[in-house]
Structures are given as structure tokens and as C-alpha cells.
Design an enzyme around this catalytic site. Structure first.
Site, PDB file in Angstrom:
ATOM      1  N   ASP A   1     -50.303   3.861 -12.528  1.00 15.13           N
ATOM      2  CA  ASP A   1     -50.665   2.750 -13.425  1.00 15.13           C
ATOM      3  C   ASP A   1     -49.163   2.344 -13.989  1.00 15.13           C
ATOM      4  O   ASP A   1     -48.560   3.246 -14.535  1.00 15.13           O
ATOM      5  CB  ASP A   1     -51.373   3.490 -14.629  1.00 15.13           C
ATOM      6  CG  ASP A   1     -52.113   2.538 -15.463  1.00 15.13           C
ATOM      7  OD1 ASP A   1     -51.818   1.535 -15.404  1.00 15.13           O
ATOM      8  OD2 ASP A   1     -52.598   3.021 -16.409  1.00 15.13           O
TER       9      ASP A   1
ATOM     10  N   ASP B   1     -51.950  -4.092 -12.012  1.00 16.21           N
ATOM     11  CA  ASP B   1     -51.144  -3.040 -12.413  1.00 16.21           C
ATOM     12  C   ASP B   1     -51.562  -1.570 -12.301  1.00 16.21           C
ATOM     13  O   ASP B   1     -51.043  -0.596 -12.772  1.00 16.21           O
ATOM     14  CB  ASP B   1     -50.544  -3.172 -14.044  1.00 16.21           C
ATOM     15  CG  ASP B   1     -51.762  -3.234 -14.834  1.00 16.21           C
ATOM     16  OD1 ASP B   1     -53.064  -2.976 -14.242  1.00 16.21           O
ATOM     17  OD2 ASP B   1     -51.744  -3.183 -16.015  1.00 16.21           O
ATOM     18  N   GLU B   2     -52.563  -1.506 -11.398  1.00 14.49           N
ATOM     19  CA  GLU B   2     -53.028   0.041 -11.054  1.00 14.49           C
ATOM     20  C   GLU B   2     -53.616   0.050  -9.921  1.00 14.49           C
ATOM     21  O   GLU B   2     -54.363  -0.845  -9.454  1.00 14.49           O
ATOM     22  CB  GLU B   2     -53.786   0.471 -12.216  1.00 14.49           C
ATOM     23  CG  GLU B   2     -55.330  -0.133 -12.607  1.00 14.49           C
ATOM     24  CD  GLU B   2     -56.065   0.651 -13.729  1.00 14.49           C
ATOM     25  OE1 GLU B   2     -56.097   1.946 -13.438  1.00 14.49           O
ATOM     26  OE2 GLU B   2     -56.595   0.002 -14.394  1.00 14.49           O
TER      27      GLU B   2
END
Length: 356
Positions: free
Chosen positions: A13, A107-108
Site C-alpha cells: 500500500d 496505489d495498492e
């Protein structure tokens, strides 16, 4: 027969991704409270730096509320082309270590490193190597959770944020879950958490103490999931081809509403939340749905599929307003409204281009 090996799963993350990219690219923003979004009356925060989070500013928060909490907040216009470019770099780094990658957003992602491509002996060392490569390549920090299933890995990635990592081993998994508040569990939203708390379920231990029959009585089809995660169990594989089918948001009003203007304002807030996700993920659908819960708890939905993608905030606002207006004038109060976009279509043959 030999038992299947214990899976090694990493949840990576990025730390305050959008805001961190902006602070990286503009040194004048470093160390300052930054919100990615627009300070308009109906704007929302798409992302907040850690300096802004210290004031209670978070993603999906109305911009006017964010400014009240942090008067010195600096708003920066989103640059999704830049975020997607950085996300491509991150995806390429993941592919150096494993082919089994399940993106969740720009983003993860989950990574199954049971058989990692670098022959690194432990998942812990693999996560450290991935985070180091991300920092070297992008100048950004990432946090990681390491465990034997997805549920625990995602929980673990929050433990050492920012720029840290945490592992939950098979020996500690069940006991670790028991000590956590249920409000932290992935899959237990604020409404469900409040319902659990009203039933005396505050922690994982409280949840584990409830029988499956009790959970089915109160939570229906979700009961098996809650029963399993209270024991640290999650058998879902990391799925590289998972497709998100919808994005939605809903709110319960402080009082039952009958005035069209107030009801519309609630619908527009939910449309704003949904659009923030669609824009962040760069995924757009053709079908808009408005959900209504009336004062007597009866439920209604209004839905329409459009010939073209709902690919702008204005289109989603117009579609949502048209749907809610179809129930006016209301004969009874409305206690909840929700907005959902579904029937996604993207340029990658139906797959969400989250890291593309």
C-alpha cells in the site's frame, strides 16, 4: 498426499500516494498539509498528506469540511496521468518478484510470493526488497503487510504506516485478530461496525464468541465471512484477473427527509464519492442506480443503463438526479440514499486498468 504449502501473501500500500507524488514533484509542498482535489463547495478530497491527516482530513471528505478542520490546507489539482505513470512503474517492480498480482487500485495490490521470482527465502525479505525498489525507482515510500492470507495481509499493512511493514504469522494469526476492534476489519464498514457494537461485538474475540447461527440471524449472507475472519481464516486466492463490478456509496440522514432539495443534496454527495473512486481507478460504467430506504424501512431502487459510458462527474450528477427525481413528490420520508455505478467498461477488454 502432501499438504499445500502455506501461502506467502504481501499487501503493498503506497503511503498517501497522490499527495506524496505531489509533494515529491513540488518541494514547496513537503512537510505541509496537502489535499488532492478541488476546494469547491461540492468538492471532495481525493487524497490527503500525512500532515493533513493529523487534522482529520481524509479522502472522500467534503472540501469545505476539510478546510474547516485545517484552514492552512493546500489543495492541488489531481494529475491522474502522472499517477497512472507512477503506477506503471510500481507494477513493473511487482513483476520482478511475482506474476501473481491482484491490483486493488492505483496505489495498492496483493502479491502472492509463495514462489517468488527472485528466490528470496522469506516473504519478509521479499517485501523489504520490493519497498526498497519502489523507493529507488519512484522516490516514494510504501508500506506492506505480510501474512498467510489476504485478510490478514491487508490488516497488517496498516500496522507500521508510513514506510514500514508488519507480518502476521500462522502461529499468531487467530490471537492477533481477537485483539483488534471489529471496526478495523476489511469488509466491516461503519454501519456494520455500529450494528456489531450494539450487539456487544467490539473486538475480534467478541466476534469469535458468537455462533454461526447468531451471526446468520443478524447478518444474513455475510455471516460465514465474519465467522471465518474472526478466526483469522481467509481462503481467497490472489486473483490477477479480478474485475470490480460496481462502485457505490450511501448515507443515512440524521432525520427523515421529504424536501426535494435536501434529498437531492444527499444524492449529489454520494455521486461525488462514487465519482472520486471512478476517477481514481479510471474505470467507468454505463449503469447508474439510486437506492432509497424509506422512513418505514421499505427499500426502492431506480436504475438506468446509458448507451455511452458515464465518464464525467457531470454525467453522473445528471444521471443520479434524474433517478431520484423520478420518485418526487415523496409520500413519506427518506432515511437513506445511495448511488452506484456498474456495468463497467474499460480499454483493456473489460479489465480494470488499475496499474495500466
Amino acid at each position: 498426499m502432501d499438504e499445500a504449502p502455506i501461502r506467502k501473501i504481501i499487501h503493498v500500500d503506497m503511503d498517501a500516494f497522490y499527495a506524496s507524488v505531489e509533494q515529491r514533484d513540488d518541494p514547496a509542498l513537503k512537510g505541509k498539509p496537502v489535499a488532492v482535489g478541488y476546494p469547491a463547495a461540492r468538492g471532495v478530497v481525493a487524497a490527503a498528506s500525512y500532515e493533513a491527516r493529523a487534522f482529520g482530513v481524509r479522502s472522500a471528505l467534503p472540501s469545505v469540511t476539510a478546510l474547516r478542520r485545517c484552514p492552512d490546507l493546500i489543495f492541488v489539482k489531481p494529475r491522474f496521468d502522472v499517477y497512472r505513470s507512477v503506477s506503471k512503474q510500481i507494477r513493473a517492480i511487482f513483476e520482478e518478484f511475482t506474476a501473481v498480482i491482484q491490483p486493488l487500485s492505483l496505489d495498492e495490490a496483493y502479491l502472492d510470493v509463495t514462489e517468488n521470482l527472485q528466490n528470496i527465502p522469506t516473504a519478509w525479505a521479499t517485501a523489504k526488497a520490493i519497498r526498497a525498489r519502489i523507493l529507488e525507482e519512484t522516490g516514494l515510500t510504501a508500506s506492506a503487510g505480510i501474512s498467510y492470507n489476504k485478510f490478514l495481509a491487508k490488516l497488517a499493512s496498516d500496522q507500521r504506516k508510513p514506510n514500514g511493514q508488519f507480518a502476521v504469522t500462522p502461529e499468531m494469526g487467530a490471537a492477533w485478530v481477537e485483539a483488534l476492534p471489529v471496526a478495523r476489519f476489511h469488509g466491516v464498514g461503519p454501519v456494520t461496525a455500529r450494528k456489531m457494537q450494539a450487539l456487544g461485538i467490539e473486538t475480534g474475540a467478541d466476534l469469535r464468541a458468537k455462533s454461526l447461527a447468531f451471526l446468520q440471524q443478524h447478518f444474513g449472507s455475510s455471516a460465514k465471512w465474519y465467522h471465518a475472519i474472526a478466526r483469522g481464516e481467509d481462503h481467497r486466492p490472489v486473483n490477477p484477473n479480478q474485475i470490480r463490478k460496481s462502485s457505490g456509496s450511501e448515507t443515512t440522514f440524521d432525520r427523515d427527509l421529504t424536501e426535494p432539495a435536501e434529498i437531492e443534496a444527499g444524492v449529489l454527495r454520494m455521486a461525488e464519492d462514487v465519482w472520486a473512486w471512478c476517477e481514481k481507478a479510471q474505470s467507468f460504467g454505463r449503469t447508474a442506480t439510486v437506492k432509497i430506504t424509506w422512513a418505514d424501512f421499505q427499500k426502492s431502487t431506480r436504475s438506468r443503463s446509458h448507451p455511452a459510458l458515464i465518464d464525467s462527474h457531470a454525467k453522473l450528477r445528471d444521471a443520479s438526479l434524474a433517478l431520484i427525481r423520478s420518485v418526487f413528490p415523496v409520500a413519506k420520508g427518506i432515511r437513506l440514499v445511495g448511488v452506484t455505478v456498474s456495468n463497467f467498461e474499460t480499454a483493456e477488454a473489460g479489465e480494470l486498468p488499475l496499474f495500466e
